[in-house]
Design an enzyme around this catalytic site. Structure first.
Site, PDB file in Angstrom:
ATOM      1  N   VAL A  17       0.836  -1.213   0.000  1.00  0.00           N
ATOM      2  CA  VAL A  17       0.000   0.000   0.000  1.00  0.00           C
ATOM      3  C   VAL A  17       0.869   1.261   0.000  1.00  0.00           C
ATOM      4  O   VAL A  17       0.629   2.197  -0.761  1.00  0.00           O
ATOM      5  CB  VAL A  17      -0.972   0.010   1.204  1.00  0.00           C
ATOM      6  CG1 VAL A  17      -1.878   1.233   1.152  1.00  0.00           C
ATOM      7  CG2 VAL A  17      -1.787  -1.270   1.234  1.00  0.00           C
ATOM      8  N   GLU A 123     -10.724   5.199   5.152  1.00  0.00           N
ATOM      9  CA  GLU A 123     -11.521   4.612   4.067  1.00  0.00           C
ATOM     10  C   GLU A 123     -10.870   3.362   3.482  1.00  0.00           C
ATOM     11  O   GLU A 123     -11.555   2.407   3.103  1.00  0.00           O
ATOM     12  CB  GLU A 123     -11.712   5.669   2.968  1.00  0.00           C
ATOM     13  CG  GLU A 123     -12.728   5.308   1.929  1.00  0.00           C
ATOM     14  CD  GLU A 123     -14.130   5.092   2.491  1.00  0.00           C
ATOM     15  OE1 GLU A 123     -14.781   6.072   2.847  1.00  0.00           O
ATOM     16  OE2 GLU A 123     -14.558   3.931   2.571  1.00  0.00           O
ATOM     17  N   ILE A 130     -13.778   0.939  -2.562  1.00  0.00           N
ATOM     18  CA  ILE A 130     -15.204   1.309  -2.457  1.00  0.00           C
ATOM     19  C   ILE A 130     -15.362   2.323  -1.315  1.00  0.00           C
ATOM     20  O   ILE A 130     -14.970   2.036  -0.187  1.00  0.00           O
ATOM     21  CB  ILE A 130     -16.106   0.092  -2.148  1.00  0.00           C
ATOM     22  CG1 ILE A 130     -15.841  -1.059  -3.123  1.00  0.00           C
ATOM     23  CG2 ILE A 130     -17.575   0.485  -2.144  1.00  0.00           C
ATOM     24  CD1 ILE A 130     -16.638  -2.327  -2.814  1.00  0.00           C
ATOM     25  N   ASP A 195      -9.776 -10.971   9.350  1.00  0.00           N
ATOM     26  CA  ASP A 195      -9.689  -9.687   8.651  1.00  0.00           C
ATOM     27  C   ASP A 195     -11.088  -9.133   8.364  1.00  0.00           C
ATOM     28  O   ASP A 195     -11.364  -7.946   8.592  1.00  0.00           O
ATOM     29  CB  ASP A 195      -8.895  -9.862   7.348  1.00  0.00           C
ATOM     30  CG  ASP A 195      -8.761  -8.560   6.588  1.00  0.00           C
ATOM     31  OD1 ASP A 195      -8.022  -7.679   7.046  1.00  0.00           O
ATOM     32  OD2 ASP A 195      -9.411  -8.418   5.534  1.00  0.00           O
ATOM     33  N   LYS A 199     -12.820  -5.659   9.958  1.00  0.00           N
ATOM     34  CA  LYS A 199     -13.448  -4.615   9.138  1.00  0.00           C
ATOM     35  C   LYS A 199     -14.906  -4.414   9.553  1.00  0.00           C
ATOM     36  O   LYS A 199     -15.399  -3.291   9.627  1.00  0.00           O
ATOM     37  CB  LYS A 199     -13.362  -4.994   7.657  1.00  0.00           C
ATOM     38  CG  LYS A 199     -11.945  -4.923   7.101  1.00  0.00           C
ATOM     39  CD  LYS A 199     -11.835  -5.638   5.771  1.00  0.00           C
ATOM     40  CE  LYS A 199     -10.455  -5.495   5.146  1.00  0.00           C
ATOM     41  NZ  LYS A 199     -10.225  -6.424   4.038  1.00  0.00           N
TER      42      LYS A 199
HETATM   43  N1  HSE Z   1      -6.019  -9.063   3.009  1.00  0.00           N
HETATM   44  C1  HSE Z   1      -7.002  -8.085   2.722  1.00  0.00           C
HETATM   45  C2  HSE Z   1      -8.039  -8.678   1.781  1.00  0.00           C
HETATM   46  C3  HSE Z   1      -6.389  -6.871   2.107  1.00  0.00           C
HETATM   47  O1  HSE Z   1      -7.751  -9.729   1.190  1.00  0.00           O
HETATM   48  O2  HSE Z   1      -9.132  -8.150   1.668  1.00  0.00           O
HETATM   49  C4  HSE Z   1      -7.330  -5.700   1.970  1.00  0.00           C
HETATM   50  O3  HSE Z   1      -7.801  -5.268   3.211  1.00  0.00           O
END
Ligand code: HSE
Length: 418
Positions: A17, A123, A130, A195, A199
Site C-alpha cells: 500500500v 476509508e 469502495i 480480517d 473490518k
Molecule cells: N487481506 C485483505 C483482503 C487486504 O484480502 O481483503 C485488503 O484489506
C-alpha cells in the site's frame, strides 16, 4: 486544517500500500500533497524511491512541525496504534489503513479524536477502493438502514472464485493471492475470517453507531469449506461467499455476523468475483443499493488513502452522527438462523440444539439443513471444529415472532402433527 492548505505527509510503511501511494501521489500533483519522509522498519531492503526519503526513526515524522498529516499503512497493530495516538496528540491529522488496529482500539481512537480535535480517516481499511465508510457516514440515517451485506475480504473471495470456477486447489489459489499482494502477511487472518471480522467491527460504527469489540461478533472464515459443499451449492444453484452482514430486527436491535453463506444468482453478491468486494445496502426509501469495486491490492487501496488525503484538504472528518447524535441500537444474538452443515460424523452434531431439521443426506460426507438459535453459535464452537462446515442459507435470519409459525409448519410437514 484550512481548505487548500499544502499537505506535508509523513508516511509509515512502504509495503504494497505504501509504495502504491507513493507512485499514485507522484502522478497526482494537483493534490498539493507531498511525502516528506517515510518511516520503515527494515533499512536494508531495496526500495523504488530515493534513499534520502527513508528513515527508521519515527520521531523524525511525528515531531516534525512541518508534517501535518501522518499516513500509517503498516502491518503490526500495536506499533500502528502507538503511531496514531502520538500523531493525534501532536496535532496531526491521521490517515490509516490498519483494520486490525482500528477494530482492536476503536474506543480509544474515538476518544483521541475528540480529545485532540484532529481527523482520523480510514476509508482504505475496509473494502479498499469502495467508499463505503463515507457513504455510511454521510448518506444513511440509522433509522433508515435496514441491513448491510458485504464481501469485505478480497483474498477469501479470490480463493473461493479460483477454487470453484477455475478448479484450482486451495493452496495454489492462496499462493496466487499472496503473489498479487491481496493476502495479509499472516494469511490465516484472511482465511479464518479475522480480517473480515475486524473490518466489520468498525463498519458497524459507521453504519449504526455500534461500538463493539471483534469478540462480540460471531464469525468464521473459509477454512472448513469443502469441494463437496461447492457441489451441493451447485446443485441448489447457489454460490458460496464469505458474507459480513448486519440486520436491524423488528425489536430495533441489530444482528451482525461474518460467516460463509449460500447466495442466489440474483443476489448482487454472487456477481462479486476474485479480489473484488461488494456491499448491498437496504434502506427504507432507497430500497436496495449495490457498491462494487476492488477490495485489495496496491493501487485500489492506495486510491482510498489518496481520497482521504484529498478530503483532508477540505477539512473533512467523520462526525459519527449515529453514535453522537442518536441512541445507537445494541447488538443481539437473540434470533434464529437457517444453516447448512456438512460433517463426517453425526455424533459431532448436537441435534438437540436444533429447533428442527429440514433436510438430511447420508453418505460419506453427510449434510443437513436446519434451524438453530444463534446463541448456540455464539456460545459453542462445535460448528467450527471436527471437520464440520457451516454455511448460512440465503434468507438465513428468522426472528422470534416467526419461529412458532414456522415450527408448527415444519412439524406438520414431517407428519408429526396433524
Ligand atoms: N487481506 C485483505 C483482503 C487486504 O484480502 O481483503 C485488503 O484489506
Amino acid at each position: 486544517m484550512n481548505g487548500h492548505r499544502q499537505l506535508t505527509i509523513g508516511l509509515f510503511g512502504f509495503g504494497v500500500v505504501g509504495e502504491g501511494l507513493y507512485k499514485v501521489l507522484e502522478q497526482t500533483p494537483s493534490l498539493h500533497a507531498t511525502i516528506k519522509k517515510v518511516c520503515i522498519k527494515n533499512p536494508g531492503k531495496k526500495r523504488n524511491a530515493p534513499a534520502a526519503l527513508f528513515t527508521t526513526n519515527k520521531s523524525e515524522l511525528l515531531d516534525d512541525p512541518e508534517i501535518n498529516v501522518i499516513v500509517e499503512v503498516i502491518n503490526e497493530s500495536e506499533p500502528a496504534f502507538e503511531i496514531v495516538s502520538t500523531a493525534l496528540k501532536n496535532g496531526k491529522a491521521v490517515v490509516s489503513a490498519s483494520k486490525k488496529m482500528i477494530a482492536e482500539h476503536l474506543t480509544e481512537i474515538l476518544d483521541l479524536q475528540k480529545k485532540y480535535d484532529q481527523p482520523f480517516l480510514c476509508e482504505s481499511a475496509a473494502c479498499a477502493s469502495i467508499p463505503v465508510i463515507r457513504n455510511l457516514e454521510e448518506y444513511y440515517d440509522n433509522d433508515l438502514l435496514h441491513s448491510i451485506r458485504a464481501i469485505v475480504n478480497g483474498s477469501t473471495n479470490y480463493i473461493l472464485t479460483k477454487m470453484f470456477e477455475d478448479k484450482i486447489d486451495f493452496k495454489q489459489a492462496l499462493i496466487q493471492a499472496q503473489q498479487l499482494g491481496f493476502a495479509e502477511a499472516d494469511p490465516s487472518l484472511d482465511i479464518e475470517g479475522w480480517d473480515a471480522l475486524n473490518k466489520w467491527t468498525f463498519l458497524l460504527t459507521h453504519a449504526y453507531g455500534i461500538v463493539g469489540k471483534p469478540e462480540d461478533i460471531v464469525f468464521n472464515g473459509i477454512q472448513n469449506i469443502k469441494l463437496s459443499d461447492a457441489a451441493v451449492a451447485h446443485e441448489k444453484n447457489y454460490e458460496i461467499k464469505l458474507v459480513a452482514q448486519a440486520k436491524k430486527l423488528n425489536n430495533g436491535k441489530v444482528a451482525a455476523f461474518v460467516l460463509p453463506q449460500f447466495v442466489t444468482h440474483d443476489d448482487p453478491l454472487a456477481f462479486v468475483k476474485n479480489e473484488f468486494n461488494g456491499v448491498v445496502i437496504e434502506s427504507s426509501f432507497a430500497d436496495k443499493q449495490f457498491f462494487y469495486g476492488k477490495g485489495a491490492g496496491s493501487f485500489p487501496t492506495a486510491s482510498a488513502v489518496l481520497s482521504d488525503i484529498s478530503a483532508l484538504r477540505y477539512g473533512y472528518r467523520y462526525e459519527y452522527k449515529k453514535l453522537y447524535y442518536h441512541t445507537p441500537p445494541v447488538l443481539t444474538n437473540d434470533f434464529f438462523v437457517r444453516v447448512y452443515l456438512s460433517f463426517d460424523d453425526w455424533k459431532r452434531i448436537p441435534r438437540e440444539k436444533f429447533e428442527w431439521i429440514e433436510e438430511w443426506h447420508a453418505g460419506e460426507r453427510k449434510y443437513l439443513t436446519g434451524v438453530i438459535h444463534f446463541n448456540h453459535l455464539k456460545n459453542d464452537s462445535w460448528w467450527k471444529e471436527n471437520n464440520v462446515s457451516l454455511i448460512l442459507t440465503p434468507d438465513t435470519i428468522i426472528e422470534d415472532i416467526e419461529i412458532r409459525k414456522l415450527k408448527k409448519k415444519s412439524l406438520e410437514l414431517a407428519g408429526i402433527m396433524d
